[in-house]
Scaffold this motif. Structure first.
Motif, PDB file in Angstrom:
ATOM      1  N   VAL A 132       0.847  -1.190   0.000  1.00 48.23           N
ATOM      2  CA  VAL A 132       0.000   0.000   0.000  1.00 48.23           C
ATOM      3  C   VAL A 132       0.884   1.241   0.000  1.00 48.23           C
ATOM      4  CG1 VAL A 132      -1.713   1.330   1.249  1.00 48.23           C
ATOM      5  CG2 VAL A 132      -1.868  -1.175   1.195  1.00 48.23           C
ATOM      6  N   ALA A 171      -3.599   6.889  -3.962  1.00 51.45           N
ATOM      7  CA  ALA A 171      -3.399   5.643  -3.227  1.00 51.45           C
ATOM      8  C   ALA A 171      -3.261   4.483  -4.201  1.00 51.45           C
ATOM      9  CB  ALA A 171      -4.566   5.409  -2.289  1.00 51.45           C
ATOM     10  N   GLY A 197      -2.151   0.023  -4.365  1.00 53.48           N
ATOM     11  CA  GLY A 197      -1.901  -1.199  -3.625  1.00 53.48           C
ATOM     12  C   GLY A 197      -3.159  -1.967  -3.295  1.00 53.48           C
ATOM     13  N   ARG A 198      -4.248  -1.227  -3.192  1.00 46.64           N
ATOM     14  CA  ARG A 198      -5.547  -1.868  -3.005  1.00 46.64           C
ATOM     15  C   ARG A 198      -6.622  -0.837  -3.292  1.00 46.64           C
ATOM     16  NH1 ARG A 198      -8.165  -0.633   1.863  1.00 46.64           N
ATOM     17  NH2 ARG A 198      -6.888   0.275   3.496  1.00 46.64           N
ATOM     18  N   PHE A 203      -9.468   1.666  -2.321  1.00 42.89           N
ATOM     19  CA  PHE A 203      -9.729   2.451  -1.123  1.00 42.89           C
ATOM     20  C   PHE A 203     -11.151   2.992  -1.049  1.00 42.89           C
ATOM     21  CE2 PHE A 203      -5.626   2.578   0.849  1.00 42.89           C
ATOM     22  CZ  PHE A 203      -4.766   2.262  -0.183  1.00 42.89           C
ATOM     23  N   ASN A 239      -8.845   6.559  -6.922  1.00 47.08           N
ATOM     24  CA  ASN A 239      -8.167   6.267  -5.649  1.00 47.08           C
ATOM     25  C   ASN A 239      -7.400   7.476  -5.134  1.00 47.08           C
ATOM     26  OD1 ASN A 239      -9.011   3.699  -5.067  1.00 47.08           O
ATOM     27  ND2 ASN A 239      -7.061   2.701  -5.514  1.00 47.08           N
ATOM     28  N   TYR A 295      -2.245   3.611   7.269  1.00 46.25           N
ATOM     29  CA  TYR A 295      -1.258   3.863   6.217  1.00 46.25           C
ATOM     30  C   TYR A 295      -1.116   5.373   6.037  1.00 46.25           C
ATOM     31  CZ  TYR A 295      -1.659  -1.072   5.068  1.00 46.25           C
ATOM     32  OH  TYR A 295      -1.645  -2.445   5.124  1.00 46.25           O
TER      33      TYR A 295
END
Length: 121
Positions: free
Chosen positions: A1, A23, A25-26, A28, A76, A110
């Motif tokens: 992330v 963002a 990595g995944r 959100f 994101n 994070y």
């Protein structure tokens, strides 16, 4: 992330800046996000937060009416529009995300690397 903040810089008092935080990595879209700041020699403080869906927002009293937080879940990305900037807004601004969808409360897990905002009088 990863959270990548950008948009900081030098501005005269009364001016405006817009910060972005991308963002990766995944996804959100189910997470609340927030902005914090830390001035030189000061503790980090809350600036603004926004719920996962964007419908609920909170602001620190010091920035109410001047700053606006928003987000684009398709990208994101969370934004912080800062208007009527004051020298006391000078700080490193950090974006953060938490697992909860609610904008209220703590639990940010994070953090981005920060972007410096300097407001000159």
């Amino acid at each position: 992330v990863q959270l990548q903040a950008s948009g900081g810089g030098l501005v005269l008092a009364g001016g405006s800046l817009s910060l972005s935080c991308a963002a990766s990595g995944r996804t959100f879209s189910t997470s609340a996000m927030g902005w914090f700041r830390q001035g030189a020699g000061k503790e980090r403080e809350f600036v603004a937060s926004i719920s996962a869906g964007g419908g609920t927002k909170y602001y620190a009293d010091s920035v109410k009416g001047r700053f606006t937080i928003s987000r684009d879940n398709a990208k994101n990305t969370v934004y912080l529009q800062m208007n009527s900037l004051k020298p006391e807004d000078t700080a490193v601004y950090y974006c953060a995300v938490k697992a909860s969808a609610a904008a209220a409360g703590r639990g940010y897990d994070y953090w981005g690397q920060g972007t410096l905002v300097t407001v000159s009088s």
